[in-house]
Design a protein around this motif. Sequence first.
Motif, PDB file in Angstrom:
ATOM      1  N   THR A  29       0.844  -1.205   0.000  1.00  0.00           N
ATOM      2  CA  THR A  29       0.000   0.000   0.000  1.00  0.00           C
ATOM      3  C   THR A  29       0.877   1.252   0.000  1.00  0.00           C
ATOM      4  OG1 THR A  29      -1.597  -1.245   1.286  1.00  0.00           O
ATOM      5  CG2 THR A  29      -1.912   1.133   1.224  1.00  0.00           C
ATOM      6  N   LEU A  30       1.937   1.223   0.816  1.00  0.00           N
ATOM      7  CA  LEU A  30       2.834   2.393   0.859  1.00  0.00           C
ATOM      8  C   LEU A  30       3.509   2.588  -0.497  1.00  0.00           C
ATOM      9  CD1 LEU A  30       4.473   1.786   4.364  1.00  0.00           C
ATOM     10  CD2 LEU A  30       2.970   3.686   3.759  1.00  0.00           C
ATOM     11  N   LEU A  31       3.982   1.474  -1.076  1.00  0.00           N
ATOM     12  CA  LEU A  31       4.672   1.553  -2.369  1.00  0.00           C
ATOM     13  C   LEU A  31       3.739   2.107  -3.445  1.00  0.00           C
ATOM     14  CD1 LEU A  31       6.999   0.831  -4.333  1.00  0.00           C
ATOM     15  CD2 LEU A  31       6.193  -1.520  -4.317  1.00  0.00           C
ATOM     16  N   LYS A  32       2.526   1.589  -3.456  1.00  0.00           N
ATOM     17  CA  LYS A  32       1.552   2.007  -4.465  1.00  0.00           C
ATOM     18  C   LYS A  32       1.202   3.499  -4.282  1.00  0.00           C
ATOM     19  CE  LYS A  32      -2.726  -0.197  -5.139  1.00  0.00           C
ATOM     20  NZ  LYS A  32      -3.787  -0.619  -5.930  1.00  0.00           N
TER      21      LYS A  32
ATOM     22  N   ASN B 140       3.085   5.757  -2.921  1.00  0.00           N
ATOM     23  CA  ASN B 140       4.253   6.564  -3.307  1.00  0.00           C
ATOM     24  C   ASN B 140       4.305   6.748  -4.819  1.00  0.00           C
ATOM     25  OD1 ASN B 140       5.027   6.808  -0.662  1.00  0.00           O
ATOM     26  ND2 ASN B 140       6.549   5.184  -0.733  1.00  0.00           N
ATOM     27  N   LEU B 141       4.036   5.662  -5.552  1.00  0.00           N
ATOM     28  CA  LEU B 141       4.054   5.756  -7.017  1.00  0.00           C
ATOM     29  C   LEU B 141       2.969   6.719  -7.492  1.00  0.00           C
ATOM     30  CD1 LEU B 141       5.019   4.808  -9.844  1.00  0.00           C
ATOM     31  CD2 LEU B 141       3.239   3.064  -9.739  1.00  0.00           C
ATOM     32  N   LYS B 142       1.771   6.561  -6.952  1.00  0.00           N
ATOM     33  CA  LYS B 142       0.655   7.405  -7.405  1.00  0.00           C
ATOM     34  C   LYS B 142       0.926   8.873  -7.052  1.00  0.00           C
ATOM     35  CE  LYS B 142      -2.666   4.734  -5.595  1.00  0.00           C
ATOM     36  NZ  LYS B 142      -4.038   4.332  -5.259  1.00  0.00           N
ATOM     37  N   ASN B 143       1.500   9.101  -5.858  1.00  0.00           N
ATOM     38  CA  ASN B 143       1.789  10.489  -5.466  1.00  0.00           C
ATOM     39  C   ASN B 143       2.852  11.122  -6.359  1.00  0.00           C
ATOM     40  OD1 ASN B 143      -0.072  10.379  -3.450  1.00  0.00           O
ATOM     41  ND2 ASN B 143       1.388   9.841  -1.844  1.00  0.00           N
ATOM     42  N   LEU B 144       3.884  10.331  -6.716  1.00  0.00           N
ATOM     43  CA  LEU B 144       4.928  10.873  -7.601  1.00  0.00           C
ATOM     44  C   LEU B 144       4.343  11.209  -8.970  1.00  0.00           C
ATOM     45  CD1 LEU B 144       7.967   8.543  -6.820  1.00  0.00           C
ATOM     46  CD2 LEU B 144       7.871  11.006  -6.490  1.00  0.00           C
ATOM     47  N   TRP B 145       3.500  10.290  -9.438  1.00  0.00           N
ATOM     48  CA  TRP B 145       2.852  10.491 -10.747  1.00  0.00           C
ATOM     49  C   TRP B 145       1.994  11.756 -10.705  1.00  0.00           C
ATOM     50  CZ3 TRP B 145      -2.033  10.894 -12.810  1.00  0.00           C
ATOM     51  CH2 TRP B 145      -2.200  10.606 -14.168  1.00  0.00           C
ATOM     52  N   TRP B 146       1.207  11.887  -9.626  1.00  0.00           N
ATOM     53  CA  TRP B 146       0.292  13.031  -9.514  1.00  0.00           C
ATOM     54  C   TRP B 146       1.079  14.343  -9.409  1.00  0.00           C
ATOM     55  CZ3 TRP B 146      -4.815  12.693 -10.313  1.00  0.00           C
ATOM     56  CH2 TRP B 146      -5.589  13.826 -10.037  1.00  0.00           C
TER      57      TRP B 146
ATOM     58  N   SER C 211       2.814  -1.364 -13.221  1.00  0.00           N
ATOM     59  CA  SER C 211       4.009  -0.550 -12.935  1.00  0.00           C
ATOM     60  C   SER C 211       4.660  -1.046 -11.652  1.00  0.00           C
ATOM     61  CB  SER C 211       3.647   0.929 -12.772  1.00  0.00           C
ATOM     62  OG  SER C 211       3.041   1.430 -13.942  1.00  0.00           O
ATOM     63  N   ILE C 212       3.828  -1.307 -10.634  1.00  0.00           N
ATOM     64  CA  ILE C 212       4.367  -1.786  -9.348  1.00  0.00           C
ATOM     65  C   ILE C 212       5.070  -3.136  -9.546  1.00  0.00           C
ATOM     66  CG2 ILE C 212       3.694  -2.714  -7.062  1.00  0.00           C
ATOM     67  CD1 ILE C 212       3.536   0.298  -7.108  1.00  0.00           C
ATOM     68  N   LEU C 213       4.420  -4.021 -10.288  1.00  0.00           N
ATOM     69  CA  LEU C 213       4.997  -5.340 -10.512  1.00  0.00           C
ATOM     70  C   LEU C 213       6.377  -5.216 -11.163  1.00  0.00           C
ATOM     71  CD1 LEU C 213       4.818  -8.434 -10.572  1.00  0.00           C
ATOM     72  CD2 LEU C 213       3.551  -8.252 -12.719  1.00  0.00           C
ATOM     73  N   PHE C 214       6.468  -4.382 -12.197  1.00  0.00           N
ATOM     74  CA  PHE C 214       7.739  -4.285 -12.910  1.00  0.00           C
ATOM     75  C   PHE C 214       8.784  -3.513 -12.104  1.00  0.00           C
ATOM     76  CE2 PHE C 214       5.106  -4.956 -16.972  1.00  0.00           C
ATOM     77  CZ  PHE C 214       5.142  -6.326 -16.750  1.00  0.00           C
ATOM     78  N   LEU C 215       8.350  -2.563 -11.288  1.00  0.00           N
ATOM     79  CA  LEU C 215       9.310  -1.883 -10.402  1.00  0.00           C
ATOM     80  C   LEU C 215       9.891  -2.897  -9.411  1.00  0.00           C
ATOM     81  CD1 LEU C 215       7.328   1.431  -9.850  1.00  0.00           C
ATOM     82  CD2 LEU C 215       9.693   1.305 -10.669  1.00  0.00           C
ATOM     83  N   LEU C 216       9.039  -3.795  -8.914  1.00  0.00           N
ATOM     84  CA  LEU C 216       9.515  -4.817  -7.970  1.00  0.00           C
ATOM     85  C   LEU C 216      10.469  -5.790  -8.660  1.00  0.00           C
ATOM     86  CD1 LEU C 216       6.225  -5.645  -6.015  1.00  0.00           C
ATOM     87  CD2 LEU C 216       8.302  -4.672  -5.033  1.00  0.00           C
ATOM     88  N   VAL C 217      10.068  -6.245  -9.859  1.00  0.00           N
ATOM     89  CA  VAL C 217      10.911  -7.201 -10.594  1.00  0.00           C
ATOM     90  C   VAL C 217      12.266  -6.568 -10.879  1.00  0.00           C
ATOM     91  CG1 VAL C 217      11.173  -8.419 -12.801  1.00  0.00           C
ATOM     92  CG2 VAL C 217       8.967  -8.443 -11.638  1.00  0.00           C
ATOM     93  N   ASP C 218      12.239  -5.307 -11.311  1.00  0.00           N
ATOM     94  CA  ASP C 218      13.480  -4.636 -11.698  1.00  0.00           C
ATOM     95  C   ASP C 218      14.385  -4.379 -10.487  1.00  0.00           C
ATOM     96  OD1 ASP C 218      14.224  -3.652 -14.468  1.00  0.00           O
ATOM     97  OD2 ASP C 218      14.973  -2.022 -13.202  1.00  0.00           O
TER      98      ASP C 218
END
Length: 430
Positions: A35-38, A40-46, A309-316
């Motif tokens: 939830t925190l990761l998601k 953070n991504l949404k906030n950066l995008w926004w 996006s989250i999945l690929f950020l984790l994989v990477d």
Amino acid sequence: MEKIVSLCKRRGFIYPGSEIYGGLTGTWDYGPLGTLLKNNLKNLWWKEMVQLRSDIVGVDAAIMMNPKAWEASGHVEAFTDPLVECKVCHQRFRADKEDEIKKHGKIHGDKEDWTNPQKFNLLVKAYLGIIEEKQQELYLRGEITNGAQVNFKNIVDSTRVKIPFGIAQIGKAFRNEITPGNFTFRSREFEQMEVQFYVKPEAKEADKWFEYWKKNRMDFYLALGIKKENLRFREHEDNERAHYAKKAVDIEYNAPFGWSEFMGIHNRGDFDLRRHQEYSGVDLSYKDKLANESFIPWDIETSAGVDRSILFLLVDAYTQDGERTVLKLNPKLAPYKVAVFPLLANKEELVSQARKIYEDLRQDMMVAWDERGNIGKRYFAQDEAGTPFCITVDFQTLEDKTVTVRDRDSAKQERVNIEDLQKNILEKID
Ligand code: ATP
């Protein structure tokens, strides 16, 4: 992928949806770290799309819409995937997924037998109203785009936007996917982040903005730290473009299951606004008072999946460094920015000093606390969670008011004065 799925469960990033009831295919629940990761991504995008730009405004439209909106946008008629059914076990597959079909066919050997491809609508139906016979049938939105399009006039009338301008939105979408799978990659409930960017209806202008958004979006993911060699553009062939698209390019990630789309840039032309104007009877043209002209703008859309996006950020970010498993997430995305440990849990002076640092730092960022087991194990746990820095309060702290700050990626440690800690960490995570 198995390692990622297991880490996600073990550390509290992502769990199977409704797991205690045996799950629900195609749904996933994000745990405390996910939830925190998601977010953070949404906030950066926004921040990048709305806060730092004067030509894009945000909306948060309803998930349930008047069903006419889905007729207008063409989804009722065209939101279909051709599907084949295995006549032996009745499992269904998308007709374009040749590898999956071949693999499944082998299970049945000589008996392999398939139906002809049939169309299958992906919209998820819902029923609204309390009296069963009078319930209104509608759809959970199949993509978030329509929520922006139907508010085009509201936004032009209630704000000071001028063409070219965009409408940004983040929200849930639902699809009756035939074959959900590859962890969160293809789910039945997922989140999207989109900008519908309206431009003058001219091919040259549209091409200019199309190229602009292609580069802008690729730069966003590179800046988040995804390795360049794992990203590429892929232009859609004429026969695979969605019904609304004049031009479409995907950004793909080199996933463990092959190159896969996680966002798209589409020139939707005036398809959506024209159709909504036609079906609603409301004039959706844009009036340019200065130039004294009126037109239906074209829409250059960027549409990204939050979950993919989250999945690929984790994989990477997943790295095996000897014994250590490290999630080398960009500090801006990391769920916890820092973890604080007292060297020993049973030494009151160490615990109270560490507790004070923990309380101070958490005013500005997400901070983890750990006092269990030995320091080595605590480092390992934070490495797996992607926490970029660990602070340890030890006996030297009591003498000289310094602590060790250990860097996740290099595992190197430095000593920092307690009074400089906040600034030191904030600088590092920015
Ligand atoms: P695909 O071809 O993989 O089914 P799509 O082309 O239908 O995807 P779009 O309609 O363009 O996808 O949706 C935009 C974005 O939404 C996709 O790039 C993806 O990141 C995300 N998305 C779409 N469908 C799903 C899904 N079932 N699960 C998770 N994310 C999805």
